[in-house]
Write an enzyme that holds these catalytic residues in place. Structure first.
Site, mmCIF file in Angstrom:
data_model
loop_
_atom_site.group_PDB
_atom_site.id
_atom_site.type_symbol
_atom_site.label_atom_id
_atom_site.label_comp_id
_atom_site.label_asym_id
_atom_site.label_seq_id
_atom_site.Cartn_x
_atom_site.Cartn_y
_atom_site.Cartn_z
ATOM 1 N N ARG A 237 0.875 -1.168 0.000
ATOM 2 C CA ARG A 237 0.000 0.000 0.000
ATOM 3 C C ARG A 237 0.917 1.223 0.000
ATOM 4 O O ARG A 237 2.000 1.200 0.601
ATOM 5 C CB ARG A 237 -0.879 0.046 1.263
ATOM 6 C CG ARG A 237 -2.035 -0.944 1.261
ATOM 7 C CD ARG A 237 -3.125 -0.546 0.269
ATOM 8 N NE ARG A 237 -4.260 -1.465 0.292
ATOM 9 C CZ ARG A 237 -4.406 -2.511 -0.532
ATOM 10 N NH1 ARG A 237 -3.491 -2.770 -1.448
ATOM 11 N NH2 ARG A 237 -5.472 -3.271 -0.461
ATOM 12 N N GLU A 266 -3.860 7.402 -4.313
ATOM 13 C CA GLU A 266 -4.278 6.896 -5.637
ATOM 14 C C GLU A 266 -5.616 7.499 -6.039
ATOM 15 O O GLU A 266 -6.485 7.674 -5.182
ATOM 16 C CB GLU A 266 -4.393 5.366 -5.581
ATOM 17 C CG GLU A 266 -3.062 4.706 -5.317
ATOM 18 C CD GLU A 266 -3.166 3.192 -5.124
ATOM 19 O OE1 GLU A 266 -4.242 2.606 -5.365
ATOM 20 O OE2 GLU A 266 -2.159 2.604 -4.719
ATOM 21 N N HIS A 284 -1.616 0.331 -9.856
ATOM 22 C CA HIS A 284 -2.201 -0.629 -8.888
ATOM 23 C C HIS A 284 -2.877 -1.788 -9.631
ATOM 24 O O HIS A 284 -4.098 -1.937 -9.576
ATOM 25 C CB HIS A 284 -3.201 0.077 -7.958
ATOM 26 C CG HIS A 284 -3.516 -0.721 -6.720
ATOM 27 N ND1 HIS A 284 -3.894 -0.145 -5.548
ATOM 28 C CD2 HIS A 284 -3.507 -2.054 -6.471
ATOM 29 C CE1 HIS A 284 -4.105 -1.084 -4.631
ATOM 30 N NE2 HIS A 284 -3.883 -2.261 -5.180
#
Ligand code: NAP
Ligand code: 8YV
Length: 326
Positions: A237, A266, A284
């Site tokens: 993360r 993000e 991602h």
């Protein structure tokens, strides 16, 4: 469930076909995404909704949100990471949270190796070189880094970490690891202290959960210990890496390079990273194939169906053991 009233389930996020088709004949689905006034919509359902399906991990479920659904018993969340949910609060209030572990291990491990290779060998940059017509003027420069003399320090050696480590072994790359606890059945060297491992290796592969316990685990000191030949791969993360410290370390060559699949905010990626030629940035996409995302969606469905049938959840998270304390 024949003859019984169907339970009410709130779907948060995208109306994904596997989730909607899997649930609609068993439960009454309510779509938060359709609500013009989300608070009014939640108030209108407060007495009825006993389960929530979360279709995407960007949708946050904090205590404030869950308090709006006082009958809530189950949250079935998409993704193995559940740092977007206050699972501790849920566990303390009799709510079971489920995630989607294991079905994505191999896919994410493939992405991790892809990102590592792209970063070490500069494959995306070389491809940009060809597409720009530069090969006609001469060869792409030899890569300064190679996987051949590297040791990878795994930061996290759980379900996905072990799948990555297996691949690294097949590549002939030595593996060591750091986690809070030693893993009993592996032969890799264990480092109780991350900083000691960072000093001994030249590559870090980060695959731990997000949330407060790992916030900024990869900080300026760790990057300094990794050193000028160092490569950081973050599959975990964005919150696990101090992004400002990483940008500084890349700018002043405290470390050599980084491959990042995840970011602090993000889908916003700092412009300093975007402007750097010597880093590799993925949007991602660790688990993002149709087949694996469908398996994750199906597990969201199966956890709801188990709850609706009064069966134990398939994949409860550790903070919310089953049966719940009510
Ligand atoms: P897992 O099986 O629970 O493994 C987590 C590992 O991290 C364990 O080795 C754990 O060991 C270690 N860990 C946890 N907290 C730590 C801490 N504070 N300091 C050091 N080590 C710590 O989880 P998983 O299924 O492998 O998934 C890991 C994470 O990967 C997910 O939570 C998610 O955030 C991320 N992920 C990203 C993608 C992507 O698309 N990029 C896809 C899937 C998953 P100890 O408990 O002993 O510390
Ligand atoms: C998800 C992930 O697809 O499972 C996780 O924890 O990070 C990915 O597999 C992603 O979180 C979608 O938001």
């Amino acid at each position: 469930m024949a003859g019984e009233e169907k339970p009410d389930v709130l779907l948060i996020g995208q109306k994904k076909p596997v989730i909607v088709k899997g649930l609609e004949s068993h439960v009454t689905l309510h779509y938060l995404s359709d609500a013009k006034d989300k608070d009014a919509f939640l108030r209108s359902l407060a007495d009825r909704v006993r389960a929530v399906a979360v279709a995407y991990t960007a949708d946050r479920l904090d205590a404030e949100f869950m308090k709006k659904l006082p009958k809530l018993e189950q949250v079935s969340s998409f993704g193995v990471g559940y740092d977007h949910i206050d699972a501790k609060w849920a566990g303390e209030h009799g709510i079971v949270v489920t995630n989607t572990p294991d079905v994505l291990n191999e896919e994410v491990a493939d992405t991790a190796l892809g990102l590592l290779l792209c970063t070490v060998r500069e494959f995306p940059r070389a491809e940009r070189f060809l597409r720009a017509g530069k090969w006609l003027q001469g060869h792409y420069p030899l890569a300064k880094a190679t996987l051949r003399n590297r040791t990878v320090g795994m930061v996290g050696l759980g379900r996905i970490g072990r799948a990555i480590a297996r691949r690294l072994e097949a590549f002939g790359v030595p593996v060591v690891y750091h986690a809070r606890n030693r893993v009993p059945d592996v032969k890799y060297k264990y480092y109780p202290k991350l900083i000691d491992m960072a000093r001994d290796v030249d590559t870090l592969m980060v695959i731990v959960p997000g949330g407060e316990s790992t916030r900024n685990l990869i900080n300026a000191d760790v990057l300094k210990a990794l050193g000028p030949n160092g490569i950081l791969i973050n599959m975990a993360r964005g919150s696990v890496v101090d992004e400002r410290a990483l940008i500084a370390a890349l700018q002043d060559r405290t470390i050599y390079s980084a491959g990042l699949d995840v970011f602090a905010n993000e889908p916003h990626v700092p412009k300093e990273l975007i402007e750097m030629e010597h880093v590799v940035l993925f949007p991602h996409l660790g688990s993002s194939t149709e087949v694996t995302r469908a398996a994750m969606d199906q597990l969201v469905v199966d956890n709801i169906l188990a709850w609706a049938a009064g069966r134990p959840p398939l994949t409860p998270v550790p903070e919310t053991p089953y049966p719940p304390k009510r």
